[in-house]
Motif scaffolding. Structure first.
Motif, mmCIF file in Angstrom:
data_model
loop_
_atom_site.group_PDB
_atom_site.id
_atom_site.type_symbol
_atom_site.label_atom_id
_atom_site.label_comp_id
_atom_site.label_asym_id
_atom_site.label_seq_id
_atom_site.Cartn_x
_atom_site.Cartn_y
_atom_site.Cartn_z
ATOM 1 N N GLN A 114 14.297 -5.862 -0.872
ATOM 2 C CA GLN A 114 13.613 -7.054 -0.375
ATOM 3 C C GLN A 114 14.359 -7.656 0.814
ATOM 4 O O GLN A 114 13.758 -8.266 1.700
ATOM 5 C CB GLN A 114 13.487 -8.116 -1.487
ATOM 6 N N LEU A 115 15.684 -7.473 0.842
ATOM 7 C CA LEU A 115 16.490 -8.010 1.945
ATOM 8 C C LEU A 115 16.352 -7.155 3.197
ATOM 9 O O LEU A 115 16.370 -7.679 4.316
ATOM 10 C CB LEU A 115 17.966 -8.077 1.518
ATOM 11 N N GLN A 116 16.242 -5.821 3.004
ATOM 12 C CA GLN A 116 16.072 -4.900 4.128
ATOM 13 C C GLN A 116 14.996 -3.877 3.773
ATOM 14 O O GLN A 116 15.299 -2.739 3.404
ATOM 15 C CB GLN A 116 17.394 -4.176 4.437
ATOM 16 N N PRO A 117 13.731 -4.282 3.886
ATOM 17 C CA PRO A 117 12.651 -3.370 3.462
ATOM 18 C C PRO A 117 12.695 -2.031 4.193
ATOM 19 O O PRO A 117 12.826 -1.987 5.426
ATOM 20 C CB PRO A 117 11.378 -4.154 3.819
ATOM 21 N N GLY A 118 12.609 -0.959 3.421
ATOM 22 C CA GLY A 118 12.545 0.370 4.014
ATOM 23 C C GLY A 118 13.862 0.923 4.510
ATOM 24 O O GLY A 118 13.896 2.032 5.066
ATOM 25 N N ALA A 119 14.975 0.205 4.305
ATOM 26 C CA ALA A 119 16.277 0.703 4.774
ATOM 27 C C ALA A 119 16.645 1.978 4.013
ATOM 28 O O ALA A 119 16.370 2.092 2.817
ATOM 29 C CB ALA A 119 17.354 -0.358 4.577
ATOM 30 N N HIS A 156 5.628 3.441 -8.184
ATOM 31 C CA HIS A 156 5.968 2.482 -7.136
ATOM 32 C C HIS A 156 6.099 1.113 -7.796
ATOM 33 O O HIS A 156 5.921 0.976 -9.004
ATOM 34 C CB HIS A 156 4.939 2.493 -5.996
ATOM 35 N N PHE A 157 6.407 0.097 -7.004
ATOM 36 C CA PHE A 157 6.820 -1.182 -7.582
ATOM 37 C C PHE A 157 5.991 -2.322 -6.995
ATOM 38 O O PHE A 157 5.957 -2.518 -5.790
ATOM 39 C CB PHE A 157 8.320 -1.393 -7.348
ATOM 40 N N ALA A 158 5.309 -3.036 -7.897
ATOM 41 C CA ALA A 158 4.424 -4.125 -7.500
ATOM 42 C C ALA A 158 4.928 -5.431 -8.110
ATOM 43 O O ALA A 158 5.893 -5.448 -8.881
ATOM 44 C CB ALA A 158 3.001 -3.813 -7.971
ATOM 45 N N ILE A 159 4.252 -6.524 -7.761
ATOM 46 C CA ILE A 159 4.587 -7.825 -8.319
ATOM 47 C C ILE A 159 3.509 -8.227 -9.322
ATOM 48 O O ILE A 159 2.317 -8.170 -9.026
ATOM 49 C CB ILE A 159 4.688 -8.904 -7.214
ATOM 50 N N HIS A 160 3.933 -8.619 -10.518
ATOM 51 C CA HIS A 160 3.018 -9.087 -11.557
ATOM 52 C C HIS A 160 3.553 -10.407 -12.094
ATOM 53 O O HIS A 160 4.649 -10.465 -12.648
ATOM 54 C CB HIS A 160 2.898 -8.058 -12.682
ATOM 55 N N GLU A 161 2.779 -11.469 -11.888
ATOM 56 C CA GLU A 161 3.177 -12.808 -12.333
ATOM 57 C C GLU A 161 4.580 -13.166 -11.840
ATOM 58 O O GLU A 161 5.417 -13.697 -12.577
ATOM 59 C CB GLU A 161 3.095 -12.915 -13.856
ATOM 60 N N GLY A 162 4.827 -12.854 -10.578
ATOM 61 C CA GLY A 162 6.085 -13.229 -9.941
ATOM 62 C C GLY A 162 7.253 -12.303 -10.209
ATOM 63 O O GLY A 162 8.355 -12.541 -9.698
ATOM 64 N N GLN A 163 7.055 -11.235 -11.001
ATOM 65 C CA GLN A 163 8.145 -10.322 -11.340
ATOM 66 C C GLN A 163 7.805 -8.895 -10.907
ATOM 67 O O GLN A 163 6.641 -8.487 -10.976
ATOM 68 C CB GLN A 163 8.399 -10.335 -12.850
ATOM 69 N N PRO A 164 8.808 -8.133 -10.473
ATOM 70 C CA PRO A 164 8.539 -6.736 -10.117
ATOM 71 C C PRO A 164 8.242 -5.914 -11.369
ATOM 72 O O PRO A 164 8.872 -6.099 -12.414
ATOM 73 C CB PRO A 164 9.838 -6.281 -9.452
ATOM 74 N N VAL A 165 7.274 -5.022 -11.262
ATOM 75 C CA VAL A 165 6.915 -4.130 -12.372
ATOM 76 C C VAL A 165 6.741 -2.718 -11.835
ATOM 77 O O VAL A 165 6.526 -2.510 -10.642
ATOM 78 C CB VAL A 165 5.608 -4.576 -13.070
ATOM 79 N N GLN A 166 6.849 -1.753 -12.735
ATOM 80 C CA GLN A 166 6.598 -0.360 -12.387
ATOM 81 C C GLN A 166 5.103 -0.066 -12.483
ATOM 82 O O GLN A 166 4.465 -0.412 -13.471
ATOM 83 C CB GLN A 166 7.346 0.578 -13.342
ATOM 84 N N SER A 208 6.672 -0.540 -2.477
ATOM 85 C CA SER A 208 5.444 -1.110 -3.031
ATOM 86 C C SER A 208 4.273 -0.131 -2.977
ATOM 87 O O SER A 208 3.230 -0.388 -3.570
ATOM 88 C CB SER A 208 5.070 -2.398 -2.282
ATOM 89 N N ARG A 209 4.459 0.988 -2.287
ATOM 90 C CA ARG A 209 3.357 1.940 -2.154
ATOM 91 C C ARG A 209 3.713 3.337 -2.638
ATOM 92 O O ARG A 209 2.926 3.986 -3.326
ATOM 93 C CB ARG A 209 2.893 2.003 -0.687
ATOM 94 N N GLY A 210 4.869 3.834 -2.257
ATOM 95 C CA GLY A 210 5.207 5.204 -2.616
ATOM 96 C C GLY A 210 4.431 6.200 -1.758
ATOM 97 O O GLY A 210 3.688 5.801 -0.855
ATOM 98 N N PRO A 211 4.528 7.512 -2.016
ATOM 99 C CA PRO A 211 5.448 8.095 -2.995
ATOM 100 C C PRO A 211 6.899 7.962 -2.541
ATOM 101 O O PRO A 211 7.174 7.827 -1.344
ATOM 102 C CB PRO A 211 5.029 9.562 -3.049
ATOM 103 N N LEU A 212 7.800 7.958 -3.509
ATOM 104 C CA LEU A 212 9.212 7.723 -3.229
ATOM 105 C C LEU A 212 10.009 9.018 -3.240
ATOM 106 O O LEU A 212 11.200 9.044 -3.546
ATOM 107 C CB LEU A 212 9.775 6.704 -4.221
#
Length: 298
Positions: A114-119, A156-166, A208-212
């Protein structure tokens, strides 16, 4: 020497000695033999902790192995931990319909992203040199079969109710672009291969999108290839590379020659571990773990 060998005298010591010798690749281990002096390192230490978890049903902090690196010392710690609050809930498959939490390791990496997206700081790039008559189509099929087998590689990783989820996608397929360097002379070919490897290592992932996972095949000569694979650390680690190479080879034998891969179904996936870890590391157990680290850092 053989005169220094001290055999196990308790069941705990016997089980630990077996774990030490298996992980270190030794025929036997004295109960006073230091794990790290016998060739152990941090990656092997995590394997010991994992084996202890499944054998003794105890969650042993990794630091315990560093402070008690012999079978004799570690068996004393295990006997104290067994039956205490360190006992774990069962590690079982969980319902995929529920929001799936991140493990603590994943949460660290997600926060840093979150501090350096995509680094590319937490990319794990590696290369596999292949020789012979390679079937590139079978190799691509094998990569995608591997991704289908391991949910982490479809996560990938999304936000659900303010928290990151798989979020685990039901089907993910990657491409395998082929870079042909056969027209270059030896020096230019080596230089260009190195450049491509550096470029692959710096691949930018969108968590947030993947694939990773990302792959490229470099053709050096008619029968020499480099398979370049880069994963983000949030879905794999150094230990994973050995698993990936072994299973990729099994799938390749299947798709290139019709030989069954013969891989056992996976009883649990990483998301199951994440839920288990969150269930276990809470309340008094979490407080005691945090207190230990605060003491160390102080």
């Amino acid at each position: 020497s053989g005169d220094d060998f001290a055999p196990p005298s308790t069941l705990t010591q016997s089980r630990l000695a077996s774990i030490f010798s298996d992980v270190l690749g030794l025929e036997r281990v004295s109960i006073h033999g230091d794990f790290f002096e016998l060739g152990g390192h941090s990656l092997l230490a995590t394997q010991v902790v994992s084996r202890i978890r499944s054998t003794f049903d105890v969650e042993l902090p990794l630091g315990e192995l560093f402070s008690s690196p012999t079978v004799a010392l570690l068996s004393e710690r295990l006997d104290l931990l067994h039956g205490s609050s360190s006992r774990q809930p069962a590690l079982v498959p969980v319902d995929r319909a529920q929001p799936l939490p991140l493990s603590f390791a994943q949460q660290r990496l997600w926060f840093l992203d979150q501090l350096q997206p995509g680094a590319p700081t937490y990319n794990i790039p590696w290369a596999l040199k292949l020789t012979g008559n390679l079937n590139a189509d079978a190799l691509l099929q094998s990569l995608n079969a591997l991704i289908q087998r391991h949910e982490a590689l479809r996560t990938h990783f999304a936000i659900h109710e303010g928290q990151p989820v798989q979020r685990i996608l039901p089907d993910v397929r990657i491409a395998l672009p082929v870079v042909d360097l056969r027209a270059l002379d030896s020096s230019a070919r080596d230089s260009e291969a190195q450049r491509i490897m550096r470029e692959e290592a710096l691949h930018s992932f969108d968590l947030s999108r993947g694939p990773l996972v990302h792959a490229t095949l470099v053709r050096l000569t008619n029968d020499e290839f480099l398979l370049l694979i880069t994963n983000h650390h949030i879905v794999s680690d150094g230990w994973s590379i050995g698993v990936i190479v072994r299973e990729l080879a099994a799938f390749y034998r299947q798709f290139a020659g019709g030989e069954p891969a013969q891989l056992s179904p996976l009883p649990i996936q990483y998301a199951d571990f994440s839920v288990w870890q969150r269930q276990w590391l809470q309340g008094d157990v979490l407080s005691s773990e945090i207190a230990w680290w605060r003491t160390q850092l102080a």
